[in-house]
Motif scaffolding. Structure first.
Motif, PDB file in Angstrom:
ATOM      1  N   MET A  10       9.869  16.165  -3.460  1.00 36.30           N
ATOM      2  CA  MET A  10       9.133  15.052  -2.845  1.00 36.30           C
ATOM      3  C   MET A  10       8.119  15.575  -1.823  1.00 36.30           C
ATOM      4  O   MET A  10       6.988  15.082  -1.758  1.00 36.30           O
ATOM      5  N   GLU A  11       8.504  16.566  -1.031  1.00 40.90           N
ATOM      6  CA  GLU A  11       7.585  17.158  -0.058  1.00 40.90           C
ATOM      7  C   GLU A  11       6.409  17.818  -0.766  1.00 40.90           C
ATOM      8  O   GLU A  11       5.263  17.689  -0.340  1.00 40.90           O
ATOM      9  N   LYS A  12       6.681  18.522  -1.866  1.00 39.92           N
ATOM     10  CA  LYS A  12       5.625  19.157  -2.656  1.00 39.92           C
ATOM     11  C   LYS A  12       4.662  18.105  -3.210  1.00 39.92           C
ATOM     12  O   LYS A  12       3.447  18.253  -3.116  1.00 39.92           O
ATOM     13  N   ARG A  13       5.209  17.037  -3.765  1.00 35.32           N
ATOM     14  CA  ARG A  13       4.374  15.967  -4.316  1.00 35.32           C
ATOM     15  C   ARG A  13       3.521  15.320  -3.234  1.00 35.32           C
ATOM     16  O   ARG A  13       2.356  15.006  -3.454  1.00 35.32           O
ATOM     17  N   ALA A  14       4.108  15.111  -2.055  1.00 35.08           N
ATOM     18  CA  ALA A  14       3.366  14.486  -0.955  1.00 35.08           C
ATOM     19  C   ALA A  14       2.190  15.361  -0.519  1.00 35.08           C
ATOM     20  O   ALA A  14       1.103  14.856  -0.237  1.00 35.08           O
ATOM     21  N   LYS A  15       2.386  16.670  -0.492  1.00 35.41           N
ATOM     22  CA  LYS A  15       1.302  17.587  -0.105  1.00 35.41           C
ATOM     23  C   LYS A  15       0.188  17.595  -1.139  1.00 35.41           C
ATOM     24  O   LYS A  15      -0.981  17.756  -0.799  1.00 35.41           O
ATOM     25  N   GLU A  16       0.544  17.421  -2.411  1.00 39.99           N
ATOM     26  CA  GLU A  16      -0.442  17.453  -3.489  1.00 39.99           C
ATOM     27  C   GLU A  16      -1.082  16.093  -3.744  1.00 39.99           C
ATOM     28  O   GLU A  16      -2.045  15.991  -4.489  1.00 39.99           O
TER      29      GLU A  16
ATOM     30  N   HIS B 278      17.018   4.357  -5.597  1.00 39.40           N
ATOM     31  CA  HIS B 278      17.217   5.788  -5.356  1.00 39.40           C
ATOM     32  C   HIS B 278      16.536   6.580  -6.462  1.00 39.40           C
ATOM     33  O   HIS B 278      16.776   6.357  -7.641  1.00 39.40           O
ATOM     34  N   MET B 279      15.673   7.514  -6.067  1.00 37.29           N
ATOM     35  CA  MET B 279      15.031   8.412  -7.028  1.00 37.29           C
ATOM     36  C   MET B 279      15.805   9.705  -7.061  1.00 37.29           C
ATOM     37  O   MET B 279      16.077  10.300  -6.027  1.00 37.29           O
TER      38      MET B 279
ATOM     39  N   PRO C 271       0.791  -1.223   0.000  1.00 36.44           N
ATOM     40  CA  PRO C 271       0.000   0.000   0.000  1.00 36.44           C
ATOM     41  C   PRO C 271       0.826   1.277   0.000  1.00 36.44           C
ATOM     42  O   PRO C 271       0.275   2.361   0.042  1.00 36.44           O
ATOM     43  N   GLU C 272       2.143   1.167  -0.032  1.00 36.50           N
ATOM     44  CA  GLU C 272       2.960   2.380   0.026  1.00 36.50           C
ATOM     45  C   GLU C 272       2.555   3.400  -1.023  1.00 36.50           C
ATOM     46  O   GLU C 272       2.463   4.595  -0.741  1.00 36.50           O
ATOM     47  N   ALA C 273       2.311   2.961  -2.239  1.00 40.39           N
ATOM     48  CA  ALA C 273       1.948   3.883  -3.303  1.00 40.39           C
ATOM     49  C   ALA C 273       0.648   4.616  -2.979  1.00 40.39           C
ATOM     50  O   ALA C 273       0.534   5.816  -3.198  1.00 40.39           O
ATOM     51  N   ALA C 274      -0.326   3.923  -2.444  1.00 39.81           N
ATOM     52  CA  ALA C 274      -1.609   4.545  -2.119  1.00 39.81           C
ATOM     53  C   ALA C 274      -1.522   5.443  -0.893  1.00 39.81           C
ATOM     54  O   ALA C 274      -2.388   6.289  -0.690  1.00 39.81           O
ATOM     55  N   LEU C 275      -0.500   5.283  -0.090  1.00 41.64           N
ATOM     56  CA  LEU C 275      -0.351   6.074   1.135  1.00 41.64           C
ATOM     57  C   LEU C 275       0.641   7.215   0.976  1.00 41.64           C
ATOM     58  O   LEU C 275       1.135   7.746   1.959  1.00 41.64           O
ATOM     59  N   ALA C 276       0.954   7.588  -0.256  1.00 39.26           N
ATOM     60  CA  ALA C 276       1.876   8.687  -0.578  1.00 39.26           C
ATOM     61  C   ALA C 276       3.303   8.396  -0.137  1.00 39.26           C
ATOM     62  O   ALA C 276       4.051   9.303   0.187  1.00 39.26           O
ATOM     63  N   GLY C 277       3.681   7.126  -0.118  1.00 31.09           N
ATOM     64  CA  GLY C 277       5.076   6.773   0.132  1.00 31.09           C
ATOM     65  C   GLY C 277       5.912   7.174  -1.070  1.00 31.09           C
ATOM     66  O   GLY C 277       5.384   7.549  -2.114  1.00 31.09           O
ATOM     67  N   PRO C 278       7.234   7.115  -0.961  1.00 27.30           N
ATOM     68  CA  PRO C 278       8.099   7.552  -2.056  1.00 27.30           C
ATOM     69  C   PRO C 278       7.775   6.901  -3.401  1.00 27.30           C
ATOM     70  O   PRO C 278       7.778   7.585  -4.426  1.00 27.30           O
ATOM     71  N   LEU C 279       7.448   5.625  -3.419  1.00 24.32           N
ATOM     72  CA  LEU C 279       7.135   4.979  -4.693  1.00 24.32           C
ATOM     73  C   LEU C 279       5.821   5.486  -5.281  1.00 24.32           C
ATOM     74  O   LEU C 279       5.632   5.480  -6.489  1.00 24.32           O
ATOM     75  N   GLY C 280       4.928   5.925  -4.434  1.00 24.64           N
ATOM     76  CA  GLY C 280       3.665   6.481  -4.904  1.00 24.64           C
ATOM     77  C   GLY C 280       3.797   7.871  -5.483  1.00 24.64           C
ATOM     78  O   GLY C 280       2.879   8.372  -6.123  1.00 24.64           O
ATOM     79  N   LEU C 281       4.936   8.508  -5.244  1.00 22.13           N
ATOM     80  CA  LEU C 281       5.154   9.879  -5.717  1.00 22.13           C
ATOM     81  C   LEU C 281       5.970   9.939  -6.997  1.00 22.13           C
ATOM     82  O   LEU C 281       6.283  11.016  -7.486  1.00 22.13           O
ATOM     83  N   VAL C 282       6.295   8.785  -7.563  1.00 21.71           N
ATOM     84  CA  VAL C 282       7.048   8.742  -8.815  1.00 21.71           C
ATOM     85  C   VAL C 282       6.191   9.304  -9.937  1.00 21.71           C
ATOM     86  O   VAL C 282       4.994   9.023 -10.024  1.00 21.71           O
ATOM     87  N   LYS C 283       6.811  10.120 -10.779  1.00 22.74           N
ATOM     88  CA  LYS C 283       6.123  10.665 -11.946  1.00 22.74           C
ATOM     89  C   LYS C 283       6.869  10.242 -13.199  1.00 22.74           C
ATOM     90  O   LYS C 283       8.070   9.951 -13.165  1.00 22.74           O
ATOM     91  N   GLU C 284       6.130  10.196 -14.301  1.00 26.18           N
ATOM     92  CA  GLU C 284       6.746   9.813 -15.561  1.00 26.18           C
ATOM     93  C   GLU C 284       7.916  10.750 -15.853  1.00 26.18           C
ATOM     94  O   GLU C 284       7.809  11.966 -15.709  1.00 26.18           O
ATOM     95  N   GLY C 285       9.041  10.163 -16.215  1.00 29.35           N
ATOM     96  CA  GLY C 285      10.235  10.939 -16.514  1.00 29.35           C
ATOM     97  C   GLY C 285      11.230  11.001 -15.366  1.00 29.35           C
ATOM     98  O   GLY C 285      12.372  11.410 -15.560  1.00 29.35           O
ATOM     99  N   ASP C 286      10.819  10.607 -14.157  1.00 33.13           N
ATOM    100  CA  ASP C 286      11.746  10.580 -13.020  1.00 33.13           C
ATOM    101  C   ASP C 286      12.846   9.556 -13.301  1.00 33.13           C
ATOM    102  O   ASP C 286      12.582   8.488 -13.853  1.00 33.13           O
TER     103      ASP C 286
END
Length: 78
Positions: free
Chosen positions: A41-47, A33-34, A6-21
């Protein structure tokens, strides 16, 4: 490559990956390592916002999503 729920659904680092990273995977050292700054990453987590689309799946999957815990803890019905 790896288990992301569930990490991706809980805004864990893997859930914050965007195309092109750029993601470096070191199998020997067992490390991922991303190449994204902490600030980004903090901005993505807030959004980040995600909700399971209940109407798109059979009812038993809805029950599973709402009641089964993380595989890291054994994937038991909670």
């Amino acid at each position: 490559m790896g288990y992301v729920s569930p990490e991706a659904a809980l805004a864990g680092p893997l859930g914050l990956v965007k195309e092109g990273d750029v993601i470096e995977i070191d199998v020997k050292e067992r490390r991922i390592h991303m190449e994204v700054t902490e600030e980004e990453m903090e901005k993505r987590a807030k959004e980040f916002s995600w909700k399971f689309p209940e109407g798109e799946y059979p009812r038993f999957l809805n029950l599973f999503v709402k009641n089964v815990g993380s595989m890291a803890k054994g994937g038991i019905w909670e």
